[in-house]
Design a protein around this motif. Structure first.
Motif, mmCIF file in Angstrom:
data_model
loop_
_atom_site.group_PDB
_atom_site.id
_atom_site.type_symbol
_atom_site.label_atom_id
_atom_site.label_comp_id
_atom_site.label_asym_id
_atom_site.label_seq_id
_atom_site.Cartn_x
_atom_site.Cartn_y
_atom_site.Cartn_z
ATOM 1 N N ASN B 96 0.813 -1.206 0.000
ATOM 2 C CA ASN B 96 0.000 0.000 0.000
ATOM 3 C C ASN B 96 0.851 1.262 0.000
ATOM 4 O O ASN B 96 0.338 2.365 -0.050
ATOM 5 C CB ASN B 96 -0.938 -0.011 1.216
ATOM 6 N N LYS B 98 3.018 4.267 -1.100
ATOM 7 C CA LYS B 98 3.048 5.058 -2.330
ATOM 8 C C LYS B 98 4.398 4.888 -3.005
ATOM 9 O O LYS B 98 5.423 4.759 -2.331
ATOM 10 C CB LYS B 98 2.807 6.531 -2.002
ATOM 11 N N ARG B 107 1.141 -7.655 -6.372
ATOM 12 C CA ARG B 107 -0.164 -8.036 -5.822
ATOM 13 C C ARG B 107 -0.680 -9.303 -6.498
ATOM 14 O O ARG B 107 -1.176 -10.216 -5.845
ATOM 15 C CB ARG B 107 -1.173 -6.913 -6.018
ATOM 16 N N LEU B 179 -5.569 -5.120 2.537
ATOM 17 C CA LEU B 179 -5.353 -4.035 1.592
ATOM 18 C C LEU B 179 -6.613 -3.172 1.479
ATOM 19 O O LEU B 179 -6.547 -1.945 1.489
ATOM 20 C CB LEU B 179 -4.985 -4.641 0.224
ATOM 21 N N SER B 180 -7.762 -3.857 1.398
ATOM 22 C CA SER B 180 -8.999 -3.088 1.277
ATOM 23 C C SER B 180 -9.227 -2.286 2.560
ATOM 24 O O SER B 180 -9.714 -1.154 2.510
ATOM 25 C CB SER B 180 -10.175 -4.016 0.996
ATOM 26 N N GLN B 183 -6.968 0.791 2.521
ATOM 27 C CA GLN B 183 -7.392 1.853 1.627
ATOM 28 C C GLN B 183 -8.523 2.678 2.217
ATOM 29 O O GLN B 183 -8.804 3.772 1.753
ATOM 30 C CB GLN B 183 -7.753 1.263 0.257
ATOM 31 N N SER B 186 -7.865 6.936 6.291
ATOM 32 C CA SER B 186 -7.624 8.250 5.689
ATOM 33 C C SER B 186 -6.138 8.626 5.751
ATOM 34 O O SER B 186 -5.510 8.526 6.807
ATOM 35 C CB SER B 186 -8.468 9.285 6.432
ATOM 36 N N THR B 208 -2.290 2.038 11.917
ATOM 37 C CA THR B 208 -2.729 0.973 11.025
ATOM 38 C C THR B 208 -3.395 -0.169 11.791
ATOM 39 O O THR B 208 -4.529 -0.544 11.493
ATOM 40 C CB THR B 208 -1.518 0.425 10.230
#
Lengths: 437, 296
Positions: B96, B98, B107, B179-180, B183, B186, B208
């Motif tokens: 995840n 950037k 993935r 992962l979901s 996402q 925020s 997290t």
């Protein structure tokens, strides 16, 4: 108003879909009519071997040429486990079973456990052929005086020797008459070539069975385990000694002699001999191409004089279920497909099995060119014929059979063969006590 | 005379869920109730059943195989949870980030094992865990000077073989769940944490993990269910009989009772026992994790 109408349509569609969906579930098994337009009787058959399916399809064609009541046979080939699950469920629930099914011996024991087996007896259909059939093979599928299945083959058990290894070790395999001879030969093989004389199964029991029954013995009597008798102790001791005392064998790669890993091992020329039923010819011919022309077939060694030099091993009976639309016709067809002369020859030609109808074994047609005579030589049946009267089996269809099988593979073999943790006598005593509890 | 009008507005929702409800009733609830009934019976075909009271349950409590299987699945579930929650979470966290190159590729790589059939995968692992020195794993450890191991025939290594295949297979799925979840967190939270001087680990630990709790609970729940009902991998490795029960699971016993023993009543008893065990474990787990507690 219009809006409402659309909703009503929606409701109707939904209801219809649900109804159809549910109706489709209940409509699996029997078809409305059991005759085709041209008057043939429809039959379905389930099997787990492609070649056996083809064999029966061809049999139906031949049958229709010579018989008045014609048959329209549909064959479904399913994977072994799946077929047995479906069959068990269909027979238990009383609908959805095929007319005819191939049932492997071990599964047959489970299917015949019920007091009233869900199969149709083949007795009257078998009557005309009885004298020419090997009786012990019928007994495997016998319950309360009824024969519920007819096997494809006798499964005459023989010892297969790798002649290259025998030559290299200076062993004449034709001189091996007793298991003592075999052990000495094994020591010679190990010393001179470094190869294993044998690999011992612990997740299957073909060789164990053969060595028990060749002593005119068994491990089940009156639905009780009799594992502690001398014959059983002798066999397990012998097998354990090969691995841990004489060191001429090791446990089979992959657990049994009948699996891919072992086929590769043998094909590489790492194993000097195996003792297996006749159908192992197919495994050798198909999976061990490097050994073509190098495998000799000989009678099994014995423990004592008077022991049988062979045994019957494995087997698959074709059975007629009690849900068959025309049971009598199905029974007649099944028996004819395996026991009539022409068909018995086909069993050898197409499937490579030694047919249960054994009067044809000595006929010249058995020496004709095919996959097996090309691989093993033309005189395969010369050996089989000598052994014909010596083919017996351990009990496989008693109520206790599945449990016994399970216990041996789960506990007894792992603690005596896979590891050297128990003496054969103690392990068999333990098994016997547990099973007869 | 006033015609009684059907109020479509209020009926419609029920109609839309009807297909599910009906199939649930027919294919789940009815068999379940039947299984409970059959667990008190000796079943020899549907037309031939006999009430045997608690005999099947008595057999269950005296069945050594049952305890062996229970011990196996407990260990299996424990290890899969211990590995298959932190590891996928970490992988998802990395995925995840950037600016990670070839994100899509990685993935997919992690996810591909899920798409293979567990039977095929099992077969491949079975060969990889061969006792031969040419087996993949024996080959690897031979470089460390370790003698070939008979992986599938002793208890510890057999469990290892089962865990390896589970991790290989489910890492990707659990990663997707996390992962979901990630996402949905925020980015502002991370930004403000950075401003306050939090380092990467602190952000992972204080932002997290707490915010992934709902996902973690979900993954834990399905992992417990999957662990207790594991069968395919064991069956491919050993079939119905594993030496000294090293790979026997509860579902192996259910399968064996029904299909290699024809004892459907006892099979159902085992099924009911499995159900009870999973329910109890899940209740404990949700209590411990504080689920169903009033928020606030």
């Amino acid at each position: 108003m219009k809006k409402n109408f659309g909703k009503k349509i929606g409701l109707v569609l939904l209801t219809a879909l649900t109804t159809i969906g549910l109706a489709a579930c209940g409509n699996g098994g029997s078809s409305s009519s059991n005759k085709t337009a041209d008057g043939k009787t429809k039959m379905t058959m389930w099997t787990f071997v492609d070649a056996q399916g083809t064999f029966f399809k061809n049999a139906a064609k031949s049958w229709n040429k010579t018989h008045k009541q014609k048959i329209d046979l549909t064959v479904n080939v399913l994977p072994f486990d799946q077929m047995n699950q479906k069959l068990t469920v269909a027979l238990q629930s009383g609908s959805g079973a095929p007319d005819i099914a191939d049932v492997e011996l071990g599964q047959g024991a489970i299917q015949l456990k019920a007091d009233k087996p869900a199969y149709y007896p083949l007795n009257s259909a078998l009557k005309p052929y009885m004298n020419n059939l090997v009786k012990s093979r019928l007994d495997n599928f016998k319950k309360n005086g009824n024969y519920y299945g007819l096997d494809y083959h006798v499964g005459t058990t023989v010892t297969y020797y790798n002649t290259d290894i025998m030559k290299a070790a200076g062993v004449d395999y034709t001189k091996i008459k007793t298991w003592d001879d075999y052990e000495k030969a094994g020591e010679q093989v190990k010393a001179k070539t470094g190869k294993w004389m044998n690999e011992v199964e612990y997740s299957a029991m073909f060789q164990y069975d053969a060595m028990v029954t060749q002593q005119h013995a068994d491990y089940i009597k009156n639905d009780k385990a009799t594992l502690t008798n001398a014959a059983n102790v002798r066999v397990l001791t012998q097998l354990q000694n090969w691995i841990y005392k004489d060191k001429i064998a090791r446990t089979a790669v992959g657990g049994s002699i009948d699996n891919d890993q072992f086929f590769a091992e043998m094909n590489k020329g790492n194993v000097a001999s195996v003792t297996m039923p006749s159908w192992y010819m197919e495994r050798i011919a198909d999976h061990m191409p490097k050994l073509k022309g190098k495998i000799a077939i000989a009678p099994m060694p014995v423990f004592n004089e008077g022991d049988y030099r062979s045994a019957g091993g494995g087997g698959t009976g074709t059975m007629v279920t009690n849900q068959a639309s025309n049971k009598k016709l199905a029974a007649k067809f099944v028996v004819w497909a395996k026991a009539s002369k022409g068909q018995a020859v086909k069993i050898w030609e197409d499937l490579g099995f030694d047919p249960v109808r054994s009067d044809i074994w000595s006929e010249p047609v058995m020496k004709e060119d095919n996959k097996y005579t090309r691989y093993f030589g033309k005189d395969i049946f010369d050996t089989f014929v000598q052994l014909k009267s010596q083919v017996t089996s351990t009990t496989k269809t008693a109520k206790i059979s599945p449990d016994l099988n399970d216990y041996m593979l789960k506990n007894t073999f792992p603690s005596t063969l896979l590891k050297d943790k128990m003496t054969p006598k103690a392990a068999l005593q333990k098994a016997n006590d547990a099973l007869n509890k | 005379m006033q015609k009684k009008r059907i109020r479509w507005q209020s009926i419609a929702p029920y109609l839309f869920v009807a297909p599910f409800i009906i199939s649930f009733l027919v294919f789940s609830l009815y068999p379940f109730i039947n299984a409970v009934i059959m667990s008190f019976q000796q079943v020899n075909g549907f037309s031939d059943t006999q009430w045997v009271g608690l005999a099947n349950y008595r057999q269950l409590f005296n069945d050594g195989d049952f305890y062996a299987a229970l011990w196996n699945v407990l260990r299996y579930t424990f290890w899969t949870i211990l590995i298959l929650i932190p590891l996928p979470m970490l992988v998802a966290y990395i995925m995840n980030q950037k600016g990670l190159p070839m994100k899509g590729f990685f993935r997919s790589v992690y996810f591909v094992p899920v798409l293979t059939s567990s039977v095929i995968a099992g077969l491949i692992f079975k060969y990889a865990f061969s006792s031969e020195k040419t087996g993949v794993f024996n080959e690897w450890i031979s470089h460390l000077g370790i003698a070939p191991v008979d992986w599938l025939n002793s208890s510890g290594t057999a469990m290892f073989a089962l865990i390896v295949i589970a991790v290989w297979r489910w890492l990707g799925t659990n990663m997707i769940y996390f992962l979901s979840g990630l996402q949905g967190i925020s980015p502002e939270l991370y930004e403000s944490a950075s401003m306050d001087g939090a380092n990467g680990f602190q952000k992972f630990w204080y932002i997290t993990i707490p915010l992934l709790k709902p996902i973690t609970i979900y993954v834990l729940t399905i992992s417990i269910m999957a662990g207790f009902s594991m069968f395919n991998e064991s069956y491919v490795y050993w079939g119905a009989q594993s030496p000294n029960n090293v790979g026997t699971t509860l579902v192996t016993l259910i399968y064996k009772a029904a299909f290699t023993n024809g004892n459907f009543g006892y099979s159902c008893t085992l099924g009911v026992a499995l159900f009870a065990i999973v329910v109890v474990v899940n209740i404990i787990q949700t209590r411990v994790m504080g689920l169903f507690k009033d928020e606030g």
